[in-house]
Design a protein around this motif. Structure first.
Motif, PDB file in Angstrom:
ATOM      1  N   TRP A 212     -10.557  14.032 -53.130  1.00 46.85           N
ATOM      2  CA  TRP A 212      -9.265  13.645 -52.475  1.00 46.85           C
ATOM      3  C   TRP A 212      -9.315  13.922 -51.103  1.00 46.85           C
ATOM      4  O   TRP A 212      -9.771  14.940 -50.780  1.00 46.85           O
ATOM      5  CB  TRP A 212      -8.084  13.879 -53.219  1.00 46.85           C
ATOM      6  CG  TRP A 212      -7.604  15.252 -53.540  1.00 46.85           C
ATOM      7  CD1 TRP A 212      -8.006  16.236 -54.542  1.00 46.85           C
ATOM      8  CD2 TRP A 212      -6.894  16.264 -52.378  1.00 46.85           C
ATOM      9  NE1 TRP A 212      -7.150  17.242 -54.260  1.00 46.85           N
ATOM     10  CE2 TRP A 212      -6.691  17.144 -53.271  1.00 46.85           C
ATOM     11  CE3 TRP A 212      -6.198  15.856 -51.311  1.00 46.85           C
ATOM     12  CZ2 TRP A 212      -5.946  18.319 -52.566  1.00 46.85           C
ATOM     13  CZ3 TRP A 212      -5.597  16.704 -50.695  1.00 46.85           C
ATOM     14  CH2 TRP A 212      -5.520  18.304 -51.203  1.00 46.85           C
ATOM     15  N   SER A 213      -8.563  13.461 -50.227  1.00 46.10           N
ATOM     16  CA  SER A 213      -8.664  13.432 -48.843  1.00 46.10           C
ATOM     17  C   SER A 213     -10.068  13.838 -48.115  1.00 46.10           C
ATOM     18  O   SER A 213     -10.176  14.915 -47.505  1.00 46.10           O
ATOM     19  CB  SER A 213      -7.560  14.735 -48.427  1.00 46.10           C
ATOM     20  OG  SER A 213      -7.182  14.633 -47.222  1.00 46.10           O
ATOM     21  N   PRO A 214     -10.920  12.642 -48.238  1.00 47.56           N
ATOM     22  CA  PRO A 214     -12.324  13.103 -47.979  1.00 47.56           C
ATOM     23  C   PRO A 214     -12.323  12.887 -46.351  1.00 47.56           C
ATOM     24  O   PRO A 214     -13.370  13.436 -45.876  1.00 47.56           O
ATOM     25  CB  PRO A 214     -13.101  11.852 -48.506  1.00 47.56           C
ATOM     26  CG  PRO A 214     -11.932  10.961 -48.621  1.00 47.56           C
ATOM     27  CD  PRO A 214     -10.694  11.707 -49.114  1.00 47.56           C
ATOM     28  N   LEU A 215     -11.127  12.516 -45.674  1.00 45.49           N
ATOM     29  CA  LEU A 215     -11.493  12.426 -44.222  1.00 45.49           C
ATOM     30  C   LEU A 215     -10.572  13.555 -43.506  1.00 45.49           C
ATOM     31  O   LEU A 215     -10.013  13.503 -42.426  1.00 45.49           O
ATOM     32  CB  LEU A 215     -10.856  11.017 -43.628  1.00 45.49           C
ATOM     33  CG  LEU A 215     -11.885   9.947 -44.011  1.00 45.49           C
ATOM     34  CD1 LEU A 215     -11.286   8.531 -43.664  1.00 45.49           C
ATOM     35  CD2 LEU A 215     -13.203  10.114 -43.682  1.00 45.49           C
ATOM     36  N   GLY A 216     -10.397  14.378 -44.203  1.00 42.96           N
ATOM     37  CA  GLY A 216      -9.596  15.749 -43.643  1.00 42.96           C
ATOM     38  C   GLY A 216      -8.327  15.605 -43.504  1.00 42.96           C
ATOM     39  O   GLY A 216      -8.056  15.820 -42.226  1.00 42.96           O
ATOM     40  N   TRP A 217      -7.474  14.844 -44.075  1.00 39.73           N
ATOM     41  CA  TRP A 217      -6.084  14.648 -43.836  1.00 39.73           C
ATOM     42  C   TRP A 217      -6.117  13.795 -42.693  1.00 39.73           C
ATOM     43  O   TRP A 217      -4.989  13.643 -41.801  1.00 39.73           O
ATOM     44  CB  TRP A 217      -5.384  15.899 -43.617  1.00 39.73           C
ATOM     45  CG  TRP A 217      -4.837  16.679 -45.208  1.00 39.73           C
ATOM     46  CD1 TRP A 217      -5.905  17.675 -45.609  1.00 39.73           C
ATOM     47  CD2 TRP A 217      -3.922  16.537 -45.870  1.00 39.73           C
ATOM     48  NE1 TRP A 217      -5.317  18.095 -46.898  1.00 39.73           N
ATOM     49  CE2 TRP A 217      -3.995  17.259 -46.868  1.00 39.73           C
ATOM     50  CE3 TRP A 217      -2.794  15.879 -45.666  1.00 39.73           C
ATOM     51  CZ2 TRP A 217      -3.272  17.493 -47.989  1.00 39.73           C
ATOM     52  CZ3 TRP A 217      -1.865  16.044 -46.942  1.00 39.73           C
ATOM     53  CH2 TRP A 217      -2.022  16.607 -47.790  1.00 39.73           C
TER      54      TRP A 217
END
Length: 351
Positions: A212-217
């Protein structure tokens, strides 16, 4: 779309999954993520299914149940074509039994989720956090009962530490209860903590990572640049306080490397960041979100191609940080590394 086994199980899941956290839009966090209604949700799910993405992830706390309701309504008439992943354990009210993983709470939480989703079974059910106040035996016996009743197909965890997972797996093995096969984790080029202990555990024990959140939030969308203010459409100022802090120098070092690789590949920055994750050990599926169709199409473009070894090395170097004790001797001293070699990066280790 490629498919992989979910951990050490027979269930095949797509390498990209769709996160329904944007459905509903209730509360400070989920309101900032998005406010997708049923009509738009159907459009997004159409795009996912057409692309072979059939795993949809949600949780009871997402918009106070509204995410599950909208996902269920959008899947009406085609439930058979989808895999539904949901979670429970976090508080859903102020009452003494409105949180946790007690038998009382889990049975009610699963029944409530089934009602909201409009289905009679959940494909992947995960505990959203470790409940230190409930005996592990009570939790696992309850999950076994729910699996035997046909309400749950597979089980997993999210936001557990390594010792918490190992303790529960040992108890499951002792009594012959179902084992966790999924570990839903925060993992990105800006947050590689998962690699330190949870990834080796996943390899050893057969847990597949649902990322989850693979784009760093939202920091790796390609819209954040060194020396430039946040773009007006960015919601990072609303959501970043819910996630781990990131040092600016580290952020821009990673963004610079992503820019270089994006230029070499002709892909976008988020596509490169997502593709890097797809080829990491233990990763079964990377959960992407989208507030609209164009954003979803962009994210779906992260699959079906591979970075070169040189490009992976460039991203690895830019995102590397010193591991905390007791892992750092293995990173810095040859004698320790000889006893515990680095994890493989090949796709074979991801299955």
């Amino acid at each position: 779309m490629d498919y992989r086994s979910l951990g050490k199980s027979g269930l095949k899941v797509p390498v990209l999954a769709f996160g329904a956290g944007t459905f509903g839009g209730k509360g400070p966090l989920f309101g900032a993520w998005g406010s997708t209604d049923v009509t738009e949700a159907r459009r997004l799910i159409d795009l996912c299914l057409d692309a072979g993405v059939n795993l949809f992830d949600t949780a009871d706390v997402y918009s106070d149940g509204a995410s599950e309701q909208i996902l269920g309504a959008a899947l009406k008439g085609r439930r058979h074509a989808a895999l539904i992943s949901t979670k429970a354990t976090l508080p859903m009210g102020d009452g003494p039994n409105d949180a946790g993983s007690s038998r009382f709470r889990l049975i009610r939480a699963v029944d409530d989720a089934l009602r909201r989703l409009g289905t009679d079974y959940i494909d992947v059910f995960q505990l959203h956090a470790f409940d230190a106040g409930t005996p592990v035996e009570e939790v696992l016996y309850t999950l076994d009962t729910l699996v035997r009743a046909g309400k749950l197909r597979y089980i997993g965890v999210s936001n557990f530490s390594g010792w918490q997972i190992m303790k529960t797996l040992a108890v499951a093995d002792r009594y012959g209860w179902p084992r966790y096969v999924a570990n839903q984790v925060y993992y990105s080029l800006l947050g590689r903590d998962y690699e330190w202990d949870l990834m080796p555990l996943g390899l050893d024990q057969g847990l597949g990572a649902l990322v989850w959140s693979p784009l760093g939030w939202g920091r790796l969308t390609g819209k954040i640049r060194r020396g430039a203010p946040l773009p007006p459409e960015s919601r990072l100022h609303e959501t970043a306080r819910f996630g781990p802090p990131v040092d600016d120098d580290h952020l821009f070092r990673v963004v610079d490397a992503l820019d270089d690789v994006a230029g070499e590949t002709g892909k976008t920055v988020p596509q490169v960041a997502l593709n890097w994750l797809l080829h990491r050990p233990t990763v079964s599926s990377v959960i992407v979100g989208a507030r609209n169709a164009e954003q979803l199409r962009q994210n779906l473009g992260a699959a079906g191609w591979k970075l070169t070894p040189e490009q992976v090395a460039k991203l690895d170097a830019a995102s590397a940080v010193t591991m905390p004790y007791p892992r750092f001797p293995y990173q810095r001293q040859q004698g320790f590394a000889r006893l515990d070699p680095p994890l493989p990066h090949a796709d074979a280790a991801s299955a």
